[in-house]
Design a protein around this motif. Structure first.
Motif, mmCIF file in Angstrom:
data_model
loop_
_atom_site.group_PDB
_atom_site.id
_atom_site.type_symbol
_atom_site.label_atom_id
_atom_site.label_comp_id
_atom_site.label_asym_id
_atom_site.label_seq_id
_atom_site.Cartn_x
_atom_site.Cartn_y
_atom_site.Cartn_z
ATOM 1 N N LEU A 44 54.928 62.252 46.621
ATOM 2 C CA LEU A 44 54.470 63.285 47.552
ATOM 3 C C LEU A 44 53.752 64.408 46.817
ATOM 4 C CD1 LEU A 44 54.512 64.173 50.534
ATOM 5 C CD2 LEU A 44 56.592 65.421 50.026
ATOM 6 N N ALA A 45 54.293 64.821 45.675
ATOM 7 C CA ALA A 45 53.660 65.887 44.892
ATOM 8 C C ALA A 45 52.289 65.461 44.383
ATOM 9 C CB ALA A 45 54.560 66.289 43.729
ATOM 10 N N ALA A 46 52.116 64.176 44.073
ATOM 11 C CA ALA A 46 50.826 63.694 43.585
ATOM 12 C C ALA A 46 49.809 63.579 44.722
ATOM 13 C CB ALA A 46 50.994 62.344 42.904
ATOM 14 N N PRO A 91 50.430 67.846 47.517
ATOM 15 C CA PRO A 91 51.302 68.828 46.852
ATOM 16 C C PRO A 91 51.763 69.953 47.765
ATOM 17 C CG PRO A 91 49.071 68.901 45.948
ATOM 18 C CD PRO A 91 49.122 67.761 46.907
ATOM 19 N N GLU A 92 50.997 70.285 48.808
ATOM 20 C CA GLU A 92 51.410 71.374 49.691
ATOM 21 C C GLU A 92 52.627 71.021 50.552
ATOM 22 O OE1 GLU A 92 47.814 69.256 51.459
ATOM 23 O OE2 GLU A 92 48.311 70.110 49.539
ATOM 24 N N LEU A 93 52.987 69.734 50.626
ATOM 25 C CA LEU A 93 54.167 69.315 51.397
ATOM 26 C C LEU A 93 55.381 69.033 50.514
ATOM 27 C CD1 LEU A 93 52.628 66.928 54.073
ATOM 28 C CD2 LEU A 93 53.390 69.277 54.355
ATOM 29 N N ALA A 94 55.261 69.267 49.216
ATOM 30 C CA ALA A 94 56.371 68.986 48.302
ATOM 31 C C ALA A 94 57.594 69.797 48.710
ATOM 32 C CB ALA A 94 55.964 69.315 46.873
ATOM 33 N N VAL A 125 60.831 62.004 57.031
ATOM 34 C CA VAL A 125 61.219 63.057 57.967
ATOM 35 C C VAL A 125 60.733 64.393 57.423
ATOM 36 C CG1 VAL A 125 63.154 64.222 59.076
ATOM 37 C CG2 VAL A 125 63.264 61.775 58.680
ATOM 38 N N PRO A 126 59.855 65.084 58.161
ATOM 39 C CA PRO A 126 59.427 66.420 57.735
ATOM 40 C C PRO A 126 60.429 67.465 58.218
ATOM 41 C CG PRO A 126 58.216 65.758 59.676
ATOM 42 C CD PRO A 126 59.099 64.592 59.302
ATOM 43 N N ASP A 127 60.317 68.693 57.687
ATOM 44 C CA ASP A 127 61.220 69.750 58.133
ATOM 45 C C ASP A 127 60.691 70.466 59.369
ATOM 46 O OD1 ASP A 127 59.131 71.004 56.888
ATOM 47 O OD2 ASP A 127 60.355 72.416 55.759
ATOM 48 N N LEU A 128 59.387 70.432 59.608
ATOM 49 C CA LEU A 128 58.779 71.085 60.771
ATOM 50 C C LEU A 128 57.749 70.152 61.410
ATOM 51 C CD1 LEU A 128 58.082 74.596 59.225
ATOM 52 C CD2 LEU A 128 59.871 74.015 60.839
ATOM 53 N N THR A 172 52.527 66.695 61.266
ATOM 54 C CA THR A 172 51.113 66.509 61.596
ATOM 55 C C THR A 172 50.277 66.405 60.331
ATOM 56 O OG1 THR A 172 51.428 67.752 63.636
ATOM 57 C CG2 THR A 172 49.169 67.516 62.843
ATOM 58 N N GLN A 173 50.524 67.291 59.384
ATOM 59 C CA GLN A 173 49.788 67.253 58.125
ATOM 60 C C GLN A 173 50.075 65.949 57.376
ATOM 61 O OE1 GLN A 173 50.435 70.662 55.693
ATOM 62 N NE2 GLN A 173 48.816 70.132 54.263
ATOM 63 N N LEU A 174 51.296 65.462 57.482
ATOM 64 C CA LEU A 174 51.674 64.209 56.839
ATOM 65 C C LEU A 174 50.934 63.028 57.457
ATOM 66 C CD1 LEU A 174 53.594 63.360 54.613
ATOM 67 C CD2 LEU A 174 55.339 63.018 56.320
ATOM 68 N N ARG A 175 50.785 63.034 58.781
ATOM 69 C CA ARG A 175 50.041 61.961 59.447
ATOM 70 C C ARG A 175 48.579 61.956 59.009
ATOM 71 N NH1 ARG A 175 53.326 63.990 63.435
ATOM 72 N NH2 ARG A 175 54.952 62.567 64.118
ATOM 73 N N TRP A 176 47.995 63.137 58.839
ATOM 74 C CA TRP A 176 46.612 63.236 58.382
ATOM 75 C C TRP A 176 46.473 62.744 56.942
ATOM 76 C CZ3 TRP A 176 42.193 64.189 60.894
ATOM 77 C CH2 TRP A 176 42.280 64.721 62.178
ATOM 78 N N SER A 177 47.496 62.940 56.152
ATOM 79 C CA SER A 177 47.446 62.578 54.724
ATOM 80 C C SER A 177 48.045 61.207 54.440
ATOM 81 C CB SER A 177 48.207 63.625 53.916
ATOM 82 O OG SER A 177 47.722 64.908 54.182
ATOM 83 N N ALA A 178 48.347 60.437 55.456
ATOM 84 C CA ALA A 178 49.017 59.141 55.282
ATOM 85 C C ALA A 178 48.263 58.187 54.351
ATOM 86 C CB ALA A 178 49.274 58.486 56.638
#
Length: 189
Positions: A81-83, A86-89, A107-110, A115-121
């Motif tokens: 995830l950090a690689a 990095p903004e979601l680490a 599982v995200p915290d918010l 949403t950002q995770l889906r965009w960065s999948a």
């Protein structure tokens, strides 16, 4: 018995005659053909493999090596995830990986982090496959955010929210009829 020749004997005589004619003309092969020693690479992705590589590939295809990969994907998720993002680490947790389907559950915290995770999948999937060889992550399943457990900061925020008074006190006429009757019955005795 010396009279007539059978079909097999006639064929032998014809073959011997052809060989002698070829020797006279100089068209005989004296060397054996060379064996090919080059590796053939086929255009469709199939190329010869060694026995160990073939067995390893077969085991991976049948899921026999999956448990080690599952543990590696889950254990290395923070680095992955950090690689990739990095903004979601620290804001996303990997909870499960199904090696057969290639699905990674996170599982995200918010909801915004989801949403950002889906965009960065696509970036995250590529990073997971790069960091964990043989993982074969093909899909990212973003689950519903889990509420944060109450820690010292969360407890302080909750008590500050609950200590504020409502904008206007409730009047008895605002209550439903059944509640008013229950309050009247409670005050009566």
């Amino acid at each position: 018995m010396t009279g007539e020749l059978s079909g097999v004997d006639l064929a032998r005589q014809a073959l011997n005659a052809a060989r002698e004619t070829a020797k006279k003309n100089g068209t005989t092969q004296t060397k054996k053909p060379k064996r090919r020693t080059t590796t053939v690479v086929r255009r469709d992705g199939r190329e010869p493999l060694g026995l160990g590589a073939a067995i390893g590939m077969m085991m991976t295809e049948r899921g026999m090596a999956a448990p080690a990969v599952v543990g590696n994907v889950l254990a290395d998720f923070d680095a992955i995830l950090a690689a990739a993002v990095p903004e979601l680490a620290g804001r996303v947790q990997a909870v499960a990986f199904d090696a057969e389907t290639g699905r990674l559950d996170v599982v995200p915290d918010l909801p915004a982090a989801g949403t950002q995770l889906r965009w960065s999948a696509p970036r995250l999937i590529a990073a997971a496959n790069e960091k964990v060889p043989g993982a074969n992550v093909r899909a990212l399943n973003v689950l519903v955010p889990v509420p944060v457990e109450a820690g010292p900061a969360t407890a302080a925020a909750e008590s500050a929210r609950s200590s504020t008074a409502p904008a206007a006190p409730m009047r008895p006429t605002d209550l439903p009829e059944g509640d008013r009757e229950a309050i009247a019955a409670h005050r009566a005795p």
